[in-house]
Design an enzyme around this catalytic site. Structure first.
Site, PDB file in Angstrom:
ATOM      1  N   THR A 246       1.010   5.460   0.164  1.00 11.25           N
ATOM      2  CA  THR A 246       0.195   6.578   0.618  1.00 11.25           C
ATOM      3  C   THR A 246       1.104   7.706   1.072  1.00 11.25           C
ATOM      4  O   THR A 246       2.326   7.549   1.143  1.00 11.25           O
ATOM      5  CB  THR A 246      -0.734   6.159   1.774  1.00 11.25           C
ATOM      6  OG1 THR A 246      -1.621   7.228   2.087  1.00 11.25           O
ATOM      7  CG2 THR A 246       0.062   5.777   3.001  1.00 11.25           C
ATOM      8  N   ASN A 247       0.510   8.841   1.347  1.00 11.58           N
ATOM      9  CA  ASN A 247       1.218   9.987   1.910  1.00 11.58           C
ATOM     10  C   ASN A 247       0.735  10.195   3.338  1.00 11.58           C
ATOM     11  O   ASN A 247      -0.469  10.305   3.574  1.00 11.58           O
ATOM     12  CB  ASN A 247       0.949  11.253   1.088  1.00 11.58           C
ATOM     13  CG  ASN A 247       1.847  11.346  -0.130  1.00 11.58           C
ATOM     14  OD1 ASN A 247       3.064  11.383  -0.011  1.00 11.58           O
ATOM     15  ND2 ASN A 247       1.249  11.364  -1.306  1.00 11.58           N
TER      16      ASN A 247
ATOM     17  N   SER B  38      -7.521  -0.500   2.359  1.00  9.41           N
ATOM     18  CA  SER B  38      -7.382  -1.067   1.025  1.00  9.41           C
ATOM     19  C   SER B  38      -5.911  -1.254   0.689  1.00  9.41           C
ATOM     20  O   SER B  38      -5.094  -0.367   0.918  1.00  9.41           O
ATOM     21  CB  SER B  38      -8.044  -0.156  -0.020  1.00  9.41           C
ATOM     22  OG  SER B  38      -9.423  -0.042   0.209  1.00  9.41           O
TER      23      SER B  38
ATOM     24  N   GLU C  88      -7.442  -5.709  -5.552  1.00 16.27           N
ATOM     25  CA  GLU C  88      -7.550  -5.118  -4.218  1.00 16.27           C
ATOM     26  C   GLU C  88      -7.805  -6.168  -3.154  1.00 16.27           C
ATOM     27  O   GLU C  88      -8.631  -7.063  -3.320  1.00 16.27           O
ATOM     28  CB  GLU C  88      -8.683  -4.085  -4.192  1.00 16.27           C
ATOM     29  CG  GLU C  88      -8.869  -3.442  -2.828  1.00 16.27           C
ATOM     30  CD  GLU C  88      -9.989  -2.423  -2.827  1.00 16.27           C
ATOM     31  OE1 GLU C  88     -10.252  -1.852  -1.760  1.00 16.27           O
ATOM     32  OE2 GLU C  88     -10.600  -2.196  -3.895  1.00 16.27           O
TER      33      GLU C  88
ATOM     34  N   ARG D  67       0.853  -1.187   0.000  1.00 20.87           N
ATOM     35  CA  ARG D  67       0.000   0.000   0.000  1.00 20.87           C
ATOM     36  C   ARG D  67       0.888   1.235   0.000  1.00 20.87           C
ATOM     37  O   ARG D  67       1.795   1.351   0.814  1.00 20.87           O
ATOM     38  CB  ARG D  67      -0.891  -0.006   1.246  1.00 20.87           C
ATOM     39  CG  ARG D  67      -1.694   1.269   1.461  1.00 20.87           C
ATOM     40  CD  ARG D  67      -2.432   1.206   2.800  1.00 20.87           C
ATOM     41  NE  ARG D  67      -3.241   2.379   3.008  1.00 20.87           N
ATOM     42  CZ  ARG D  67      -4.456   2.559   2.526  1.00 20.87           C
ATOM     43  NH1 ARG D  67      -4.992   1.618   1.790  1.00 20.87           N
ATOM     44  NH2 ARG D  67      -5.147   3.660   2.765  1.00 20.87           N
TER      45      ARG D  67
END
Length: 825
Positions: free
Chosen positions: A732-733, A755, A795, A730
């Site tokens: 992300t920031n 997710s 996913e 995964r």
């Protein structure tokens, strides 16, 4: 594929540390068994003590076996880590053409530790005092013979063992997991999961050791209490230690009633003692079930066998060739059994029609081999030549000679047997004839239906000016318009997805309000690429931008909706092959901040796999921007694997990443249980526009009634989907304050749905990468790819409230990204 970066020496040292920790656990077990050797018969042999002693014996034996399994499992994990280091060292040495690298020696497998049952607690402990004989006939039971001193000694041994057991494993746990986490190897997550299992099992075993110790101390105190109470009652009629009665009792002989009263009081004390001991025995039995769970978990690792590579050695090459040959024999053997059934009398009785066709094919094929085939068939020589190639598997010798040898040997050995090659003359004859005549051709692509081009615009009458600003309908190109260079990134499969209305499917074509002019051909969309592919419709006026198209790229057409011809919808383009089209269903409304044209309030068509959303569900907030912000506010981020990957919008089947079709031939797992319309609606809502609203409400703890109902429906639907066990990723920031919360050794609870994706390549691409990458080992994540609106994202969705154990947290020196490895708890 993720890059490999391994230091075999460091990995081997980490494995040796794990093995040493396991062996130290063995020393703790040996010390415990030696201390328990002197506690035989500590519970006594009276009815109460014997019942509790038998319960203790079962629990103690199970607990010591669990300790041995934990020790053996931890040593086996260490052996596996060392074997992995050895294999990497061998691979590195073989790839060094200069010959400077040297392989690590193959590690010795640690032998298992076997333990016996501890001495039984049932037996003669303490003796009865002399005065007990005066009341024993009236009580009808024996003196409670439990030995409190032995009980306390056993309790001290168990408590010491529990503390040392936990300390020995903890000393090697954190540093070892950090050293293994620094290696970029495919099995890194699996090794850390195994070590986490060992740590959990060790903690369980240590906790049960402390429980046993507390229970033994409690029983020792009860034994002392009942002994003191009995002696106090006996002192009323005699000296408890000598049994000598008072002089007046000997002279008057009137103490019988007093003795019976004292005996009744003693019986009451003993009965209370028995009930308390029975309760304590039930607590000891509860320990057995907790110990069994730890035993089952670690016995799995204790039974592992680790082997080292044989690649590059003569033995390895020989074994590989033998294995390939036997593989060929096995494949042909299965075909032999099928052929034997096809010509068997049983098939003649069960399937006479099929049996007749098989025999007719054999006769026809045999005729081809002797030159009696139909006209235009190759001669007998060419047919036999082709048959020989089939029997000897001529074409397979170049790619896999060992497997071809196995197949050829089996076919030659069974040549004349029923079910052998001669029983397949019909198939071989036809195959030879077809191959020689070139009849085996790949199935042709059907010719697309002929579509008339749009008619030229009608010339204006003389004296009337030509209309300006009225462009005709333009057929879509089938690909989304590219976004601006400074626009937001595409939706990441591991980060964020579009809000409500941000990625709608193709819009429903507007319906004309007036009949078209007679004689004018009706413009239609571009013809499909091939039969069976839906025609991509022209976007409706005012429809929101596609995922890769900024809002500003859309130019509302100036032609009124009433004059705009309706493009063919995907369902309509397939009506000839798959029946009548499905009626379009309205989707969530478009955000109010987006511009809309004259027909902007036309409903959009729901994708085929999205299901029908619940009626009355609230639409997405109108203030949501067309792209979700890069920086989430809480936890792992609000992103999900809901956006097209960075690739051609059209895949090999002609479908875009959003054209989720059940007949797309995708390789996703099917649900474990049938999904009803509510399940499909919940999944479509979350994987489409509804994820942001639900996750925000979950993190803030402010769910309203409608949102709670959707969360419950989604949780219920996830329970029907298959569990995925393995590594997921995964991107992300995360802001600095949120990133700081992820510390190794802590358990993080994600309040919202999480997710992830199994596609590591897409998740690490430059378009989807954030400042943080999570590498998670999933144990109960649900595979939603088969029912997602974006199945290509692969996913894996974790339910709300999932817990993750933070294994390590490092910074990639090349990319500057924070790599956080976690294990789902």
């Amino acid at each position: 594929m993720a890059p490999l970066a391994c230091d075999p020496t460091a990995l081997d040292h980490a494995g040796a540390t794990v093995v040493a920790a396991g062996e130290s656990l063995g020393s703790v077990i040996s010390t415990l068994t030696a201390a328990l050797a002197g506690t035989s018969g500590m519970a006594g042999d009276d009815p109460v003590g014997a019942a509790l002693g038998r319960r203790y014996d079962g629990a103690a034996a199970k607990l010591i076996q669990a300790m041995a399994d934990t020790r053996n499992g931890l040593c086996s994990i260490g052996d596996g880590v060392r074997m992995s280091a050895h294999n990497y060292a061998v691979a590195e040495a073989m790839s060094d053409l200069a010959g400077r690298a040297s392989a690590l020696p193959a590690p010795q497998v640690t032998g298992p530790l076997t333990v016996g049952a501890p001495p039984s607690a049932v037996g003669h402990g303490s003796g009865a005092p002399a005065g007990w004989g005066w009341v024993a006939p009236s009580i009808g039971m024996i003196w409670p013979t439990g030995d409190s001193a032995k009980l306390r000694a056993a309790a001290a041994a168990w408590a010491t063992a529990g503390a040392n057991f936990m300390a020995a494993e903890t000393a090697a746990g954190g540093g070892t997991m950090a050293a293994i986490g620094a290696q970029q190897i495919p099995e890194g997550a699996a090794i850390n999961k195994a070590l986490a299992d060992a740590s959990s099992a060790t903690a369980d075993v240590a906790r049960q050791c402390q429980t046993i110790a507390a229970q033994l101390n409690s029983y020792a105190a009860k034994v002392d209490q009942v002994h003191a109470a009995i002696l106090d009652l006996l002192s009323r009629i005699c000296d408890p230690l000598t049994g000598i009665k008072e002089v007046w009792d000997l002279l008057t002989d009137e103490d019988e009633d007093e003795i019976k009263k004292i005996a009744d009081d003693i019986r009451t004390v003993v009965d209370n003692f028995g009930r308390e001991a029975d309760t304590l025995g039930g607590q000891i039995e509860a320990t057995v079930s907790a110990v069994a769970a730890a035993t089952e978990n670690m016995s799995h690792w204790a039974g592992k066998e680790w082997d080292h590579f044989l690649h590059g050695t003569p033995v390895g090459r020989a074994l590989n060739q033998v294995g390939q040959a036997f593989k060929g024999v096995g494949e042909e053997g299965w075909g032999f059994l099928k052929g034997l059934y096809e010509v068997s009398p049983n098939r003649m009785l069960l399937d006479p029609v099929g049996y007749g066709k098989t025999m007719a094919g054999m006769v026809e094929g045999a005729g081809t081999l002797v030159g009696l085939g139909p006209d235009g068939v190759p001669g007998a020589f060419d047919a036999w030549k082709a048959l020989g190639k089939d029997v000897t598997h001529w074409d397979e010798w170049g790619s896999n000679p060992a497997e071809a040898l196995g197949k050829s040997t089996f076919d030659v050995a069974t040549l004349a047997l029923p079910g052998g090659p001669l029983s397949k003359l019909g198939k071989f004859g036809h195959s030879a004839a077809d191959a020689l005549k070139g009849l085996k051709k790949p199935p042709g692509v059907p010719k697309p239906p002929e579509v008339k081009p749009p008619a030229a615009p009608k010339a204006p009458d003389s004296g009337q000016p030509a209309p300006s600003g009225k462009p005709g309908p333009v057929a879509p190109s089938g690909k989304p318009a590219p976004g601006p260079a400074d626009g937001p990134l595409p939706h990441s499969p591991t980060e964020s997805k579009p809000p409500a209305g941000g990625t709608p499917p193709a819009a429903e074509p507007p319906k004309p309000t007036a009949a078209p002019h007679s004689g004018e051909p009706k413009p239609i969309a571009t013809p499909p690429e091939s039969v069976g592919k839906p025609v991509t419709p022209a976007p409706a006026e005012g429809a929101p931008a596609q995922p890769h198209e900024p809002v500003s790229a859309r130019v509302p057409p100036t032609v009124p909706a009433a004059d705009t011809p309706a493009p063919s919808a995907p369902a309509a383009s397939m009506s000839a092959a798959s029946g009548p089209p499905m009626p379009p269903t309205p989707s969530l409304p478009e955000p109010a901040s987006l511009p809309s044209g004259p027909s902007g309030d036309l409903p959009a068509e729901t994708p085929p796999t999205a299901g029908i959303p619940h009626s009355g569900e609230p639409s997405a907030p109108s203030s949501v921007p067309p792209h979700f912000p890069d920086t989430p506010t809480h936890g792992l981020g609000d992103g999900g694997a809901h956006g097209p990957p960075e690739s051609d919008p059209k895949n090999a089947n002609g479908h875009g990443p959003h054209d989720a079709s059940l007949d797309s031939g995708s390789d996703h797992h099917l649900p474990l249980h049938p999904l009803d319309s509510d399940d499909l609606a919940a999944l479509a809502h979350y994987t489409g526009p509804g994820y942001q609203e639900l996750n925000f409400a979950l993190r803030e703890g402010a769910l309203d009634v409608s949102q709670q109902a959707r969360v419950d429906a989604l949780q219920k639907a996830l329970e029907k989907l298959p569990v995925y066990e393995g590594a997921v990723v995964r991107g992300t920031n995360l802001p600095a304050d949120v990133l700081e919360q992820y510390r190794p050794g802590e358990v993080i609870t994600e309040a919202a749905f999480t997710s992830t994706s199994t596609d590591h390549t897409v998740a690490q691409s430059s378009a989807f990468a954030g400042n943080t990458e999570f590498r998670i080992w999933s144990t109960t994540g649900r595979d939603v790819s088969s029912v997602s609106m974006y199945p290509d994202e692969k996913e894996i969705l974790f339910p709300a409230g999932s817990k993750f154990y933070v294994v390590s947290k490092t910074v990639d020196p090349q990319t500057g990204r924070t790599i956080i490895e976690m294990i789902e708890r």
